[in-house]
Design an enzyme around this catalytic site. Structure first.
Site, PDB file in Angstrom:
ATOM      1  N   GLY A  13       0.856  -1.198   0.000  1.00 48.89           N
ATOM      2  CA  GLY A  13       0.000   0.000   0.000  1.00 48.89           C
ATOM      3  C   GLY A  13       0.878   1.229   0.000  1.00 48.89           C
ATOM      4  N   ALA A  15      -0.050   4.377  -0.815  1.00 45.70           N
ATOM      5  CA  ALA A  15      -0.699   5.688  -0.670  1.00 45.70           C
ATOM      6  C   ALA A  15       0.137   6.442   0.363  1.00 45.70           C
ATOM      7  CB  ALA A  15      -2.142   5.518  -0.218  1.00 45.70           C
ATOM      8  N   LYS A  77      -6.769   0.267   2.687  1.00 40.46           N
ATOM      9  CA  LYS A  77      -8.060   0.689   3.234  1.00 40.46           C
ATOM     10  C   LYS A  77      -8.610  -0.368   4.205  1.00 40.46           C
ATOM     11  CE  LYS A  77     -12.216   2.769   1.178  1.00 40.46           C
ATOM     12  NZ  LYS A  77     -13.082   2.636   2.255  1.00 40.46           N
ATOM     13  N   SER A 130      -0.887   6.528  14.833  1.00 38.56           N
ATOM     14  CA  SER A 130      -1.453   7.874  14.930  1.00 38.56           C
ATOM     15  C   SER A 130      -0.414   8.936  14.638  1.00 38.56           C
ATOM     16  CB  SER A 130      -2.036   8.118  16.322  1.00 38.56           C
ATOM     17  OG  SER A 130      -2.560   9.430  16.364  1.00 38.56           O
ATOM     18  N   LYS A 184      -6.197   2.260  19.789  1.00 35.60           N
ATOM     19  CA  LYS A 184      -6.210   3.327  18.773  1.00 35.60           C
ATOM     20  C   LYS A 184      -7.624   3.877  18.589  1.00 35.60           C
ATOM     21  CE  LYS A 184      -4.896   6.114  15.477  1.00 35.60           C
ATOM     22  NZ  LYS A 184      -5.947   6.421  14.590  1.00 35.60           N
ATOM     23  N   HIS A 187      -8.253   6.126  21.424  1.00 36.98           N
ATOM     24  CA  HIS A 187      -7.466   7.347  21.158  1.00 36.98           C
ATOM     25  C   HIS A 187      -8.286   8.283  20.281  1.00 36.98           C
ATOM     26  CE1 HIS A 187      -5.099   9.634  18.220  1.00 36.98           C
ATOM     27  NE2 HIS A 187      -4.185   9.795  19.166  1.00 36.98           N
ATOM     28  N   ASN A 188      -8.879   7.745  19.232  1.00 32.78           N
ATOM     29  CA  ASN A 188      -9.664   8.584  18.327  1.00 32.78           C
ATOM     30  C   ASN A 188     -10.905   9.146  19.017  1.00 32.78           C
ATOM     31  OD1 ASN A 188      -7.753   7.790  16.477  1.00 32.78           O
ATOM     32  ND2 ASN A 188      -9.224   7.452  14.838  1.00 32.78           N
ATOM     33  N   GLU A 191      -9.746  11.921  20.906  1.00 34.62           N
ATOM     34  CA  GLU A 191      -9.449  12.982  19.909  1.00 34.62           C
ATOM     35  C   GLU A 191     -10.739  13.761  19.571  1.00 34.62           C
ATOM     36  OE1 GLU A 191      -7.183  11.572  16.354  1.00 34.62           O
ATOM     37  OE2 GLU A 191      -8.866  12.345  15.204  1.00 34.62           O
ATOM     38  N   TYR A 192     -11.833  13.042  19.375  1.00 34.16           N
ATOM     39  CA  TYR A 192     -13.116  13.694  19.084  1.00 34.16           C
ATOM     40  C   TYR A 192     -13.494  14.640  20.228  1.00 34.16           C
ATOM     41  CZ  TYR A 192     -14.808  10.794  15.108  1.00 34.16           C
ATOM     42  OH  TYR A 192     -15.005  10.189  13.895  1.00 34.16           O
ATOM     43  N   LYS A 262     -15.196   9.568  10.104  1.00 37.04           N
ATOM     44  CA  LYS A 262     -14.984   8.307   9.386  1.00 37.04           C
ATOM     45  C   LYS A 262     -15.472   7.101  10.169  1.00 37.04           C
ATOM     46  CE  LYS A 262     -10.955   9.677   6.728  1.00 37.04           C
ATOM     47  NZ  LYS A 262     -10.054  10.169   7.796  1.00 37.04           N
ATOM     48  N   ARG A 448     -39.088   1.057  37.922  1.00 39.37           N
ATOM     49  CA  ARG A 448     -38.999  -0.197  37.143  1.00 39.37           C
ATOM     50  C   ARG A 448     -39.773  -1.313  37.840  1.00 39.37           C
ATOM     51  NH1 ARG A 448     -34.327  -2.517  37.137  1.00 39.37           N
ATOM     52  NH2 ARG A 448     -34.529  -3.586  35.127  1.00 39.37           N
TER      53      ARG A 448
HETATM   54  C1  6PG Z   1      -4.684   9.788  13.905  1.00 40.20           C
HETATM   55  C2  6PG Z   1      -6.061  10.193  13.441  1.00 40.20           C
HETATM   56  C3  6PG Z   1      -6.389   9.526  12.142  1.00 40.20           C
HETATM   57  C4  6PG Z   1      -7.546  10.161  11.390  1.00 40.20           C
HETATM   58  C5  6PG Z   1      -8.816  10.231  12.170  1.00 40.20           C
HETATM   59  C6  6PG Z   1      -9.841  11.143  11.529  1.00 40.20           C
HETATM   60  O1  6PG Z   1      -4.611   9.305  15.027  1.00 40.20           O
HETATM   61  O2  6PG Z   1      -3.720   9.988  13.181  1.00 40.20           O
HETATM   62  O3  6PG Z   1      -6.994   9.830  14.398  1.00 40.20           O
HETATM   63  O4  6PG Z   1      -6.568   8.162  12.409  1.00 40.20           O
HETATM   64  O5  6PG Z   1      -7.174  11.421  10.950  1.00 40.20           O
HETATM   65  O6  6PG Z   1      -9.320   8.938  12.246  1.00 40.20           O
HETATM   66  O7  6PG Z   1     -11.054  10.732  12.001  1.00 40.20           O
HETATM   67  P1  6PG Z   1     -12.433  11.333  11.561  1.00 40.20           P
HETATM   68  O8  6PG Z   1     -12.406  11.443  10.054  1.00 40.20           O
HETATM   69  O9  6PG Z   1     -13.441  10.359  12.037  1.00 40.20           O
HETATM   70  O10 6PG Z   1     -12.493  12.677  12.195  1.00 40.20           O
END
Ligand code: 6PG
Length: 473
Positions: A13, A15, A77, A130, A184, A187-188, A191-192, A262, A448
């Site tokens: 891959g 890319a 992917k 990441s 991971k 982690h995301n 991140e959100y 995503k 309940r």
């Molecule tokens: C990372 C990011 C990477 C990606 C996000 C974007 O750790 O490098 O998290 O994995 O940029 O998944 O996520 P969204 O498109 O869901 O915001």
């Protein structure tokens, strides 16, 4: 003497993420062979490496160029493509060879894939990577999950290419099967939440404190010198500085306020809900993105639904900025607590043995949520690695204690002005729920039992005996 043409690592891959990881490896003297389904990306990668990468034009050629145990990283992917390539690779590999998925894969898929390879003795690793494209090129944070013994063969390469902080390379053996991809994913999720907190702070600073992007850049640059220092705060300051060549104004003001995703945040929420772990700040961040994407509806509602008249804050702006800073910091700590409690819970349920202090350590560099605050998290688990919740640690308590008045004031101020702060507010509600010895859920149990005879337990009976009462007679 035979010429040594064995390559140490294969990357499938080419890319940008795969190419950058391969280039990162060559920077560290690792001999890498690469393959891509179409030839052009391979040629580009080889050219960019100054001929150091060895381009191959088939999986057979790639596999036969590698020394044993073969180590092959898939940077393709996530989803069906991984299964397809693994199937094609299987007959070409021998027992002991290692295949690594470096994408954002669903951790249950990783567990299934590891099992599928098991009978042939092929080792499968799910590795969270990441740091985006830059991280891949110059030092990502790596979260590998798989067979502990096989990890020894990967360790030198992973430690060479990972980001480094004063505590060493940002990689550690996370745990078996899906543990790496699980970490991971969380982690995301964090991140959100982090991004949403920053967006809420921006909303308040813009609409209540009345700061323009120029001033916002200064505020975020200043914040980045203190306890909020982090990659996301740093890039936010930089974003405010970018001008729009078309309008001459600030580019950030021209961006449609409709956030995409995503799916890794959604996965985090799904697991948490299924496993009964509260992560409200992360879920609020996902909801905020979902609501933001209904732009046309919101525009209509903005004309129809009443709320307080938006007014500028009349008090001391510097004080307000400091309060928002403190609310952001406290919220951030609570999001770590939520994410780590999810990792801790799944780690014990799956017997993964994840060291949460180590996770905070490898997140300190390379990854998107890297932040100075993570040092306090590592220290908390150093003091007690069986901590049931990060909030119980003395050092973490101190961070919140000195900021909680500001945190509450900011949430109140936002509500009064009609500014949505769903992540900050739900973080505060999490904090207050967690520190509450008596919650009102006794009433829910009574309800309940009243309508559905679902029974309840009494406080004064430690045996756990269930009781039903005829409430409505
Ligand atoms: C990372 C990011 C990477 C990606 C996000 C974007 O750790 O490098 O998290 O994995 O940029 O998944 O996520 P969204 O498109 O869901 O915001």
């Amino acid at each position: 003497m035979t010429e040594k043409k064995e390559y140490e690592f294969g990357v499938i891959g080419m890319a940008v993420m795969g190419r950058n990881l391969a280039l990162n490896m060559t920077d560290h003297g690792i001999r890498v062979a690469v393959y891509n389904r179409s030839s052009e990306p391979t040629e580009t990668a080889v050219k960019l490496s100054g001929g150091k990468l060895h381009g191959t034009s088939s999986l057979v050629e790639l596999v036969s160029s590698l020394g044993r145990p073969r180590k092959i990283l898939l940077m393709i992917k996530a989803g069906e493509a991984i299964d397809a390539v693994m199937e094609q690779l299987a007959p070409l590999l021998d027992a002991g060879d290692i295949v690594i998925d470096g994408g954002n894969s669903w951790y249950e898929d990783t567990r299934r894939r590891e099992k599928n390879y098991l009978s042939a003795g092929i080792k499968f690793f799910g590795v969270g990577v990441s740091g985006g494209v830059d991280g891949a090129r110059h030092g990502p944070s790596l979260m590998p999950g798989g067979d502990r013994t096989a990890y020894q063969a990967l360790k030198p390469v992973f430690e060479a290419i990972a980001a480094r902080t004063e505590s060493g390379p940002c990689v550690t053996y996370v745990g078996p099967d899906g543990a790496g991809h699980f970490v991971k994913m969380v982690h995301n999720g964090i991140e959100y939440a982090d991004m949403q907190f920053i967006a809420e702070a921006y909303h308040l600073l813009k609409d209540v404190a009345g700061l323009n992007p120029d001033k916002l850049e200064d505020v975020f640059n200043e914040w980045n010198l203190g306890p909020l220092e982090s990659f996301l705060i740093e890039i936010t300051a930089k974003i405010f500085a970018v001008k729009d060549p078309e309008s001459g104004g600030y580019l950030v003001d021209q961006i449609l306020d409709s956030a995409e995703q995503k799916g890794t945040g959604l996965w985090t929420a799904r697991v948490a809900l299924e496993q009964g772990v509260a992560i409200p700040s992360i879920i609020a961040a996902i909801d905020a993105r979902a609501l933001s994407s209904r732009k046309a509806e919101r525009v209509r509602a903005s004309r129809l639904l009443p709320g307080p008249k938006l007014t500028r804050h009349m008090g001391d702006t510097r004080k307000l900025i400091q309060q928002i800073h403190d609310a952001l910091l406290a919220s951030k700590v609570v999001a770590y607590a939520q994410g780590l409690s999810l990792i801790g819970t799944l780690s014990s349920r799956n017997a993964w043995g994840i060291d949460l202090g180590e996770i905070a350590r490898i997140w300190k560099g390379g990854c998107i949520i890297r932040a100075r605050l993570l040092d306090l998290v590592t220290q908390a688990y150093d003091r007690d690695n069986a901590l049931p919740n990060l909030l119980l640690d003395a050092g973490i308590r101190e961070v919140i204690e000195s900021r909680q008045v500001a945190w509450r004031e900011v949430v109140c101020l936002a509500q009064t002005h009609g500014i949505p702060v769903p992540a900050m507010a739900s973080g505060l509600a999490y904090y207050d729920s967690y520190r509450c010895a008596e919650l009102p859920q006794n009433l829910i149990q009574a309800q309940r039992d009243a309508f559905g005879a679902h029974t309840y337990r009494r406080k004064d009976d430690g045996s756990g005996k269930v009781i039903h009462t005829e409430w409505l007679d």
